[in-house]
Design an enzyme around this catalytic site. Structure first.
Site, mmCIF file in Angstrom:
data_model
loop_
_atom_site.group_PDB
_atom_site.id
_atom_site.type_symbol
_atom_site.label_atom_id
_atom_site.label_comp_id
_atom_site.label_asym_id
_atom_site.label_seq_id
_atom_site.Cartn_x
_atom_site.Cartn_y
_atom_site.Cartn_z
ATOM 1 N N GLU A 51 0.795 -1.114 -0.133
ATOM 2 C CA GLU A 51 -0.146 0.029 -0.139
ATOM 3 C C GLU A 51 0.933 1.315 0.128
ATOM 4 O O GLU A 51 1.798 1.330 0.952
ATOM 5 C CB GLU A 51 -0.654 -0.253 1.287
ATOM 6 C CG GLU A 51 -1.763 1.163 1.465
ATOM 7 C CD GLU A 51 -2.571 1.180 2.815
ATOM 8 O OE1 GLU A 51 -2.239 0.120 3.479
ATOM 9 O OE2 GLU A 51 -3.707 1.771 3.162
ATOM 10 N N LYS A 65 -9.402 2.660 -2.660
ATOM 11 C CA LYS A 65 -9.496 2.054 -1.325
ATOM 12 C C LYS A 65 -10.687 2.458 -1.108
ATOM 13 O O LYS A 65 -10.985 3.511 -0.958
ATOM 14 C CB LYS A 65 -8.527 2.305 -0.511
ATOM 15 C CG LYS A 65 -8.506 1.660 0.771
ATOM 16 C CD LYS A 65 -7.239 1.897 1.729
ATOM 17 C CE LYS A 65 -7.212 1.316 2.874
ATOM 18 N NZ LYS A 65 -6.243 1.349 3.926
ATOM 19 N N CYS A 95 -5.693 -3.368 1.881
ATOM 20 C CA CYS A 95 -5.686 -3.778 3.504
ATOM 21 C C CYS A 95 -6.973 -3.538 4.009
ATOM 22 O O CYS A 95 -7.527 -4.710 3.934
ATOM 23 C CB CYS A 95 -4.723 -2.399 3.943
ATOM 24 S SG CYS A 95 -3.743 -2.733 5.456
#
Lengths: 555, 555
Positions: free
Chosen positions: A44, A111, A147
């Site tokens: 990330e 994300k 994540c």
């Protein structure tokens, strides 16, 4: 059709975009040429490092990150790169993952789940994405996630419904004790429910308080781990997929918890020193268990030649303390010297004599030692000793460009059993988040590798040695009682009543909580340290100093 | 039909729910009995105080806040209360405003716009509400909003569309320079566009770094202010409405900016000392402008009898410094004494002599003074002097239970022109967010009230007096150049190129930015201080210490 996917478990420097991009290129070339990979997945926000915090508010920084990403597409041919970066779109910023292939950005995912709890502040910077991103690569449909996405219910399933046959996850998932098992358990269970294989790439390295442990892995559709990279090390590995089915590969064993904790601390020291350009480290060695452990950690992190130990005895220092300190330094091959603090203590005592003799003692809210409610003289004079040590250690640090390591543990930080500008001096506090009982366990663990901490240091009652025959238990409950109370109050937010209901004595609980409540001001000025528990004093426990909250109910 | 609405501009203690509720009851009874109010409006989250930070994660704290709110409904009759509280609903928490009337909660609004930027972390704690809340009271339809709601486009309009004829806004809006004018301008313009009168109630008081200025007001439907409460003071006032039309009332005048800034600093010191239960304050008085200003602020906040000044001369202290320091203390009627630091400095010098003579100097990343790149001896020894002062001041603070005030300004904090554990020692740093040029302006302003700071202190070149004939400009650009560069870089996130384009010299900009970048570690251990600019070093500037970011581009 087979597909070889490389997992680039890398250690980047936050903020150094140019160096990070060079490292991405190097890793991609290695994955292509040495491992025969078709695709390489980075962590990330690899371009900027994670967490870049308020650097993300700087337009120049964001522009540089976006330019670097766009140029990266042209720098490596013959392999697809999946790279995390802070994507600017108008006045919005996204935590994104780009697919770079054949000189172009062929897909970009934003994300969706932005964590804003604990150590995370992602909603301070980013706008959430709102849809999955599935791209086709060599005949396989691949979904991208980042994540927190794979911890939240529904997002993995969304990807499958959008046609993904395989999931890639880019992560910057920080370590704490037990986290590696927890992470695998959560993700394997989600994967198993949805039946889609997943490639999990985590970054590695120390960044201020946070340690990233790596331990990247690949899960097959049944939720079984078929590959795992090492903990706490950079590693570029490749896993072969037959269609979307991962071929079973090597799995690095998971370390025992104590070993992971020890390695986390070593990596934290190593990276703080290295990334901040220090010449080495220095610390005060008292003959007690805390500084003994920090010395061993520092040597394991930096090498004995980069570590310097200083004994700073006072009139209250017992002979065995000095003897044991020297034994520790010698066992580890560390250069040490001794500077008695009496001359400075005497100077201050003399300078203050007239005023102190004219002053009525008053210890209400003394920003100092907690030992002596009702005995002002001791607290002030104990602090003077600790501060004289701080001045000497900082002078040595300043002169030599070596990082001063603070040796206080979490139990002390919790209850304020430490002197501001005294033993709290230093640039980095490696065991700040290690409760005292765990300090003992880590010391014993280190001795199983090679005997470096004398047994006497482990078994003698802990003492600050700031007054005659002083031991910690004069002021505090025994650590095997104190530590679990602190864990319940500080880390688990349990109430006074809950902790007593769990079997602890009312007076111990009341004393511990009262001290935690009163000492926020002291923690606020402490150096940063390595987070290894579920909640450290730092970015994941944000309490007001000025506060009327009392964890102990007023009768 | 007339309606009398009281604005309760109150100063509560974060975390002390029981005391806050008692104060709410007292204020409500006053509003009812003395002011004849039908309704009284309290600030945002009045029950807990604002910001309660991670106390909001404690179940006991939230339960206590909710219970307190529910019980409050029964405690005051004959007046409606509008009270902010953290509303728990299942596992969700809302930033809410309840209407308490005739023993019941008759309406409850959940804040829709949760700020998560700057000093705000509301998305860490709260779930956003998603609809307006309009209730009828004595024939008038009233809408509820909370703070950020009325800054965001659309929410005021939503309320009107939902039938509101009058808006109440509960606020905890922190002060910074220019904020009071900005706040009124933004809200009046929104009100004018929608044509709905608004009652704006702000809290007042100091809470760690934040100052809340009060300055509550009422705007009529045309966007004109028809009532304004005082700045920086508790005040319960009443405004009469004819239907929804506010009757023009008294408007406290807005202070000049310099006066607001001065009062913000005074209130910050006063509340930090009072709310944390200190006996008074102590500070080191150098004869320089910074400590002179802090002394005046402390006396204005606490009274001369609660403040103690200590002169700590060294061999480098000029006579005029001691003379001026004594003049300042005498002008303000403050008890002062003098403790020369030579004995301690000599003791440390002697203790370190052997090691220093054997050490090759190396100043790379010395966590110390910035003065002496290339002259290691000076930096270390300058720091020893500053730290000896720190030890003495902390000993006095410890012994007497007085808060040690740190006297450093924002320019110093920005570039690291200060010694950790030396002049940075202390529990509270009142002018930490005041740039040096503003320090001068505030000193001159204070002298217009009564002459307390000698002219010589204002006009002589600033010096740390840690080396012979040293002045700040040996190491730094002049402050009239440095301060605007720092403002652009630190507060406005301007780039190196933008600042040069604004007319500053490349070498000055490069030096300033480099120093800001390098000194994050030092700021991280500084005491809290009062925020008066748009971005302080504290909760609104969160930079990594370990960072490869360079604000000055590498050639």
């Amino acid at each position: 059709m087979t597909l070889k996917i490389a997992l680039a478990q890398t250690n980047f420097l936050v903020g150094d975009i140019a160096a990070n991009v060079d490292n991405i290129v190097k890793a991609a070339i290695h994955a292509r040429d040495e491992l025969g990979a078709d695709m390489v997945v980075f962590p990330e926000l690899a371009i900027t490092g994670y967490p870049a915090e308020d650097l993300l508010l700087r337009t120049d920084f964001i522009a540089a990150a976006n330019n670097a990403l766009y140029q990266l597409a042209d720098r490596v041919a013959g392999i697809a790169l999946i790279v995390g970066f802070p994507e600017r779109d108008g006045d919005k910023l996204y935590n994104s993952a780009a697919v770079l292939h054949q000189g172009a950005i062929t897909a970009c995912y934003r994300k969706r789940a932005l964590p804003n709890y604990g150590v995370f502040d992602e909603q301070r910077y980013f706008t959430a994405g709102n849809q999955p991103c599935v791209f086709e690569f060599n005949g396989t449909f691949i979904g991208l996630t980042i994540c927190e996405d794979v911890w939240r219910q529904g997002i993995i399933e969304d990807n499958k419904q959008a046609g993904a046959e395989l999931l890639l996850t880019l992560n910057a998932s920080p370590f704490n004790s037990g986290k590696i098992h927890q992470r695998e358990a959560v993700i394997c269970s989600q994967v198993k429910a949805v039946q889609i294989p997943l490639v999990y790439v985590n970054q590695v390295g120390g960044q201020d308080e946070l340690i990233f442990d790596g331990a990247s892995f690949v899960v097959d559709a049944d939720g079984d781990i078929v590959f795992r990279a090492a903990e706490f090390k950079e590693q570029i590995s490749v896993v072969e997929f037959d269609g979307n089915h991962p071929v079973k590969s090597t799995c690095a064993p998971l370390y025992a918890e104590i070993s992971s904790e020890y390695q986390a601390l070593v990596l934290g020291i190593k990276d703080y020193v290295r990334k901040n350009g220090f010449q080495g480290a220095i610390l005060g060695l008292s003959g007690g268990i805390d500084s003994a452990l920090v010395l061993a950690l520092a040597v394991d992190a930096l090498g004995a030649d980069k570590v310097e130990a200083v004994l700073l005895p006072s009139r209250y220092t017992q002979d065995m303390s000095n003897e044991d300190a020297i034994l520790e330094a010698e066992a580890l091959g560390v250069h040490h010297h001794t500077i008695p603090i009496e001359p400075a203590v005497n100077a201050f005592t003399g300078m203050l004599a007239d005023i102190f003799s004219a002053t009525a003692p008053c210890v209400t809210l003394s920003p100092a030692s907690i030992q002596s409610a009702g005995s002002a003289k001791d607290a002030t004079e104990e602090n003077i000793q600790a501060r004289c040590r701080g001045v000497v250690l900082m002078a040595l640090s300043n002169k030599q460009g070596k990082l001063l390591l603070t040796t206080g543990n979490k139990s002390e930080m919790s209850v304020g059993y430490a002197t501001l500008y005294g033993d709290m001096s230093g640039g980095f506090a490696p065991i700040k988040d290690v409760p005292k009982m765990l300090v003992y366990q880590l010391a014993r663990y280190r001795n199983t590798l090679s005997e470096v901490i004398p047994e006497r240091v482990i078994i003698r009652p802990p003492s600050a040695e700031l007054a005659p025959n002083q031991i910690d238990q004069d002021s505090l409950p025994p650590y095997d009682v104190l530590d679990p109370i602190l864990e319940r109050y500080v880390e688990l937010d349990q109430t006074f009543e809950q902790i007593i209901a769990a079997g602890f004595k009312t007076e111990d609980v009341a004393r511990a909580i009262t001290l935690v409540d009163k000492n926020e001001y002291k923690r606020r000025q402490s150096p940063p340290g390595i987070r290894i528990t579920g909640r450290a004093f730092g970015r994941d426990r944000r309490y007001p100093i000025t506060s009327g909250y009392k964890g102990v109910p007023i009768k």
